[in-house]
Design a protein around this motif. Structure first.
Motif, PDB file in Angstrom:
ATOM      1  N   MET A  19      53.636  43.563  61.182  1.00  0.00           N
ATOM      2  CA  MET A  19      53.384  44.259  59.912  1.00  0.00           C
ATOM      3  C   MET A  19      52.324  43.488  59.117  1.00  0.00           C
ATOM      4  O   MET A  19      52.450  42.281  58.919  1.00  0.00           O
ATOM      5  CB  MET A  19      54.675  44.349  59.096  1.00  0.00           C
ATOM      6  N   PRO A  20      51.250  44.166  58.669  1.00  0.00           N
ATOM      7  CA  PRO A  20      50.222  43.463  57.898  1.00  0.00           C
ATOM      8  C   PRO A  20      50.780  42.954  56.584  1.00  0.00           C
ATOM      9  O   PRO A  20      51.664  43.554  55.982  1.00  0.00           O
ATOM     10  CB  PRO A  20      49.156  44.538  57.685  1.00  0.00           C
ATOM     11  N   LYS A  21      50.251  41.814  56.134  1.00  0.00           N
ATOM     12  CA  LYS A  21      50.712  41.228  54.882  1.00  0.00           C
ATOM     13  C   LYS A  21      50.342  42.137  53.712  1.00  0.00           C
ATOM     14  O   LYS A  21      49.254  42.679  53.653  1.00  0.00           O
ATOM     15  CB  LYS A  21      50.080  39.855  54.699  1.00  0.00           C
ATOM     16  N   ARG A  22      51.279  42.264  52.783  1.00  0.00           N
ATOM     17  CA  ARG A  22      51.024  43.086  51.613  1.00  0.00           C
ATOM     18  C   ARG A  22      50.051  42.386  50.684  1.00  0.00           C
ATOM     19  O   ARG A  22      50.125  41.170  50.477  1.00  0.00           O
ATOM     20  CB  ARG A  22      52.338  43.381  50.882  1.00  0.00           C
ATOM     21  N   GLY A  23      49.142  43.146  50.093  1.00  0.00           N
ATOM     22  CA  GLY A  23      48.146  42.561  49.231  1.00  0.00           C
ATOM     23  C   GLY A  23      48.672  42.250  47.843  1.00  0.00           C
ATOM     24  O   GLY A  23      49.771  42.661  47.449  1.00  0.00           O
ATOM     25  N   ASP A  24      47.881  41.502  47.077  1.00  0.00           N
ATOM     26  CA  ASP A  24      48.227  41.212  45.687  1.00  0.00           C
ATOM     27  C   ASP A  24      48.162  42.485  44.852  1.00  0.00           C
ATOM     28  O   ASP A  24      47.448  43.440  45.188  1.00  0.00           O
ATOM     29  CB  ASP A  24      47.248  40.187  45.097  1.00  0.00           C
ATOM     30  N   PHE A  25      48.915  42.482  43.746  1.00  0.00           N
ATOM     31  CA  PHE A  25      48.789  43.553  42.759  1.00  0.00           C
ATOM     32  C   PHE A  25      47.843  43.045  41.681  1.00  0.00           C
ATOM     33  O   PHE A  25      48.092  42.010  41.056  1.00  0.00           O
ATOM     34  CB  PHE A  25      50.150  43.912  42.157  1.00  0.00           C
ATOM     35  N   VAL A  26      46.776  43.773  41.462  1.00  0.00           N
ATOM     36  CA  VAL A  26      45.746  43.335  40.520  1.00  0.00           C
ATOM     37  C   VAL A  26      45.794  44.242  39.289  1.00  0.00           C
ATOM     38  O   VAL A  26      45.739  45.469  39.381  1.00  0.00           O
ATOM     39  CB  VAL A  26      44.347  43.379  41.159  1.00  0.00           C
ATOM     40  N   ILE A  27      45.909  43.619  38.123  1.00  0.00           N
ATOM     41  CA  ILE A  27      45.927  44.357  36.863  1.00  0.00           C
ATOM     42  C   ILE A  27      45.131  43.572  35.828  1.00  0.00           C
ATOM     43  O   ILE A  27      45.368  42.382  35.617  1.00  0.00           O
ATOM     44  CB  ILE A  27      47.369  44.620  36.369  1.00  0.00           C
ATOM     45  N   ALA A  28      44.150  44.239  35.247  1.00  0.00           N
ATOM     46  CA  ALA A  28      43.301  43.642  34.210  1.00  0.00           C
ATOM     47  C   ALA A  28      42.707  42.306  34.668  1.00  0.00           C
ATOM     48  O   ALA A  28      42.611  41.353  33.890  1.00  0.00           O
ATOM     49  CB  ALA A  28      44.082  43.462  32.918  1.00  0.00           C
ATOM     50  N   GLY A  29      42.317  42.233  35.933  1.00  0.00           N
ATOM     51  CA  GLY A  29      41.699  41.022  36.459  1.00  0.00           C
ATOM     52  C   GLY A  29      42.667  39.946  36.879  1.00  0.00           C
ATOM     53  O   GLY A  29      42.241  38.889  37.373  1.00  0.00           O
ATOM     54  N   HIS A  30      43.981  40.161  36.738  1.00  0.00           N
ATOM     55  CA  HIS A  30      44.991  39.196  37.139  1.00  0.00           C
ATOM     56  C   HIS A  30      45.616  39.635  38.462  1.00  0.00           C
ATOM     57  O   HIS A  30      45.940  40.811  38.641  1.00  0.00           O
ATOM     58  CB  HIS A  30      46.082  39.058  36.074  1.00  0.00           C
ATOM     59  N   SER A  31      45.817  38.686  39.371  1.00  0.00           N
ATOM     60  CA  SER A  31      46.416  38.978  40.675  1.00  0.00           C
ATOM     61  C   SER A  31      47.833  38.438  40.729  1.00  0.00           C
ATOM     62  O   SER A  31      48.080  37.286  40.358  1.00  0.00           O
ATOM     63  CB  SER A  31      45.576  38.354  41.798  1.00  0.00           C
ATOM     64  N   VAL A  32      48.761  39.286  41.192  1.00  0.00           N
ATOM     65  CA  VAL A  32      50.155  38.884  41.362  1.00  0.00           C
ATOM     66  C   VAL A  32      50.485  38.994  42.846  1.00  0.00           C
ATOM     67  O   VAL A  32      50.414  40.086  43.425  1.00  0.00           O
ATOM     68  CB  VAL A  32      51.107  39.767  40.529  1.00  0.00           C
ATOM     69  N   ALA A  33      50.826  37.874  43.466  1.00  0.00           N
ATOM     70  CA  ALA A  33      51.063  37.832  44.909  1.00  0.00           C
ATOM     71  C   ALA A  33      52.386  38.494  45.264  1.00  0.00           C
ATOM     72  O   ALA A  33      53.316  38.538  44.449  1.00  0.00           O
ATOM     73  CB  ALA A  33      51.059  36.384  45.386  1.00  0.00           C
ATOM     74  N   PRO A  34      52.514  39.011  46.492  1.00  0.00           N
ATOM     75  CA  PRO A  34      53.784  39.598  46.928  1.00  0.00           C
ATOM     76  C   PRO A  34      54.909  38.573  46.838  1.00  0.00           C
ATOM     77  O   PRO A  34      54.723  37.394  47.146  1.00  0.00           O
ATOM     78  CB  PRO A  34      53.513  39.986  48.387  1.00  0.00           C
ATOM     79  N   GLY A  35      56.080  39.044  46.384  1.00  0.00           N
ATOM     80  CA  GLY A  35      57.222  38.158  46.259  1.00  0.00           C
ATOM     81  C   GLY A  35      57.215  37.306  45.016  1.00  0.00           C
ATOM     82  O   GLY A  35      58.041  36.406  44.869  1.00  0.00           O
ATOM     83  N   THR A  36      56.301  37.590  44.093  1.00  0.00           N
ATOM     84  CA  THR A  36      56.230  36.824  42.847  1.00  0.00           C
ATOM     85  C   THR A  36      56.242  37.777  41.661  1.00  0.00           C
ATOM     86  O   THR A  36      56.174  39.000  41.817  1.00  0.00           O
ATOM     87  CB  THR A  36      54.970  35.948  42.778  1.00  0.00           C
ATOM     88  N   ARG A  37      56.306  37.194  40.480  1.00  0.00           N
ATOM     89  CA  ARG A  37      56.278  37.974  39.254  1.00  0.00           C
ATOM     90  C   ARG A  37      55.510  37.211  38.197  1.00  0.00           C
ATOM     91  O   ARG A  37      55.443  35.983  38.222  1.00  0.00           O
ATOM     92  CB  ARG A  37      57.700  38.293  38.782  1.00  0.00           C
ATOM     93  N   ALA A  38      54.904  37.941  37.289  1.00  0.00           N
ATOM     94  CA  ALA A  38      54.104  37.298  36.244  1.00  0.00           C
ATOM     95  C   ALA A  38      53.980  38.239  35.058  1.00  0.00           C
ATOM     96  O   ALA A  38      54.044  39.463  35.196  1.00  0.00           O
ATOM     97  CB  ALA A  38      52.711  36.944  36.774  1.00  0.00           C
TER      98      ALA A  38
END
Length: 347
Positions: free
Chosen positions: A1-20
């Motif tokens: 399974m390919p690795k899930r990408g970061d979630f990008v919002i307003a120039g900020h990247s949130v990695a899979p399995g994390t929160r911010a």
């Protein structure tokens, strides 16, 4: 399974399995104080839908802020599929001032879609719509009644949307009220853009309501389970199906004076039942308020002092009194017997 990408919002990247928590700039006030809209991103390791949960579009509707706080403390969020965008306070200006409105007296929920170069309300609406709503597959918007009023926990949707009706049934609030879409509202604009939104109403402005908070938290979890974001552990099923109410009306004070309410939210009434009385301060003139038809009280005024024409009770029509009474009894029993949180988690 390919690795899930970061979630990008307003120039900020949130990695899979994390929160911010990401701060979206809104405006700079006259004293040079910056104002932001805070979005807490929970980005799961596994792919899935994106859901937003928002509160305090009206700044005095604080119960939704508490529901979002409880949501972000759940252990289930450590293993979700998909992404949550949690915005506990959309209207920071109103929240700080204990006001429904923005500083220019505009109602944010009548300002969508907004614009990047418009009024303060238009800019905030545009920011929320573009950065949060349009990044999501589904949304749950949390509201309460205005100050001095109380709402029974309820879901409001547009009646013709079958997908929303299914999700509203899943949420499990005691009442589903179908209501039209108002121009400038978040629901209306989201519907135009293909983003389904459940609007949850419970409690009173500037007040917490424990049952309303529990019902809202439980409903969000049920919807997340329905769309595949969380497993079934800790997600209870409603003991009875919600009451579908397709018409409602506000009953108004026939005269000014002192209000004595004999019924409250969640009560089932029959046609002709006396539900309140309004008398002048001397007690010489008194008028009764009668239920014009059978229904369930989904909202009421809390102020005992009323003027002629003031909205007193919000009555929703229903088909069967027996069915409604049974549903409300089971709903209340479930909330009391099966709380979502231990006391230390609530505090």
């Amino acid at each position: 399974m390919p690795k899930r990408g970061d979630f990008v919002i307003a120039g900020h990247s949130v990695a899979p399995g994390t929160r911010a928590t990401v701060e979206l700039p809104v405006a700079v006030m006259s004293d040079h104080t910056p104002v932001t809209m805070s979005v807490h991103v929970v980005h799961g390791r596994r792919p899935g839908p994106v859901i937003f949960v928002s509160a305090a579009i009206h700044g005095d509707e604080v119960i939704g802020v508490e529901i979002v706080r409880r949501l972000l403390k759940l252990r289930q969020l450590g293993s979700i599929a998909g992404t949550i965008l949690a915005v506990p306070i959309v209207n920071t200006f109103g929240f700080l001032n204990h006001s429904r409105y923005l500083p220019d007296r505009r109602d944010l929920n009548r300002s969508f879609p907004g614009s990047a170069g418009g009024s303060l309300a238009a800019r905030l609406a545009h920011l929320f719509l573009t950065e949060v709503v349009m990044r999501s597959d589904i949304g749950i918007d949390l509201h309460s009644a205005a100050i001095h009023r109380m709402n029974l926990p309820q879901i409001r949707i547009a009646g013709q949307d079958e997908q929303l009706m299914e999700l509203a049934e899943t949420f499990g609030a005691p009442v589903i009220l179908t209501s039209g879409l108002r121009d400038g509202s978040l629901r209306a604009e989201a519907a135009k853009r293909g983003r389904p939104i459940l609007l949850y109403e419970a409690g009173e402005g500037l007040r917490f309501d424990e049952m309303g908070a529990r019902a809202g938290m439980r409903g969000i979890l049920r919807v997340m389970h329905k769309i595949g974001m969380v497993g079934s552990r800790g997600v209870s099923k409603p003991r009875s199906a919600p009451l579908r109410c397709r018409k409602s009306e506000w009953l108004r004070a026939p005269r000014g004076g002192l209000l004595r309410a004999f019924r409250t939210t969640g009560d089932i009434v029959g046609e002709g039942d006396v539900i309140a009385a309004v008398a002048d301060p001397f007690g010489t003139v008194e008028s009764e308020i009668l239920a014009p038809r059978k229904g369930i009280i989904v909202g009421r005024a809390n102020m005992p002092v009323v003027n002629e024409g003031d909205a007193i009770f919000h009555l929703a029509e229903m088909q069967s009194i027996a069915r409604a009474e049974s549903a409300m009894e089971q709903y209340s029993a479930q909330l009391e017997a099966d709380p979502l949180f231990d006391e230390d988690e609530i505090i």
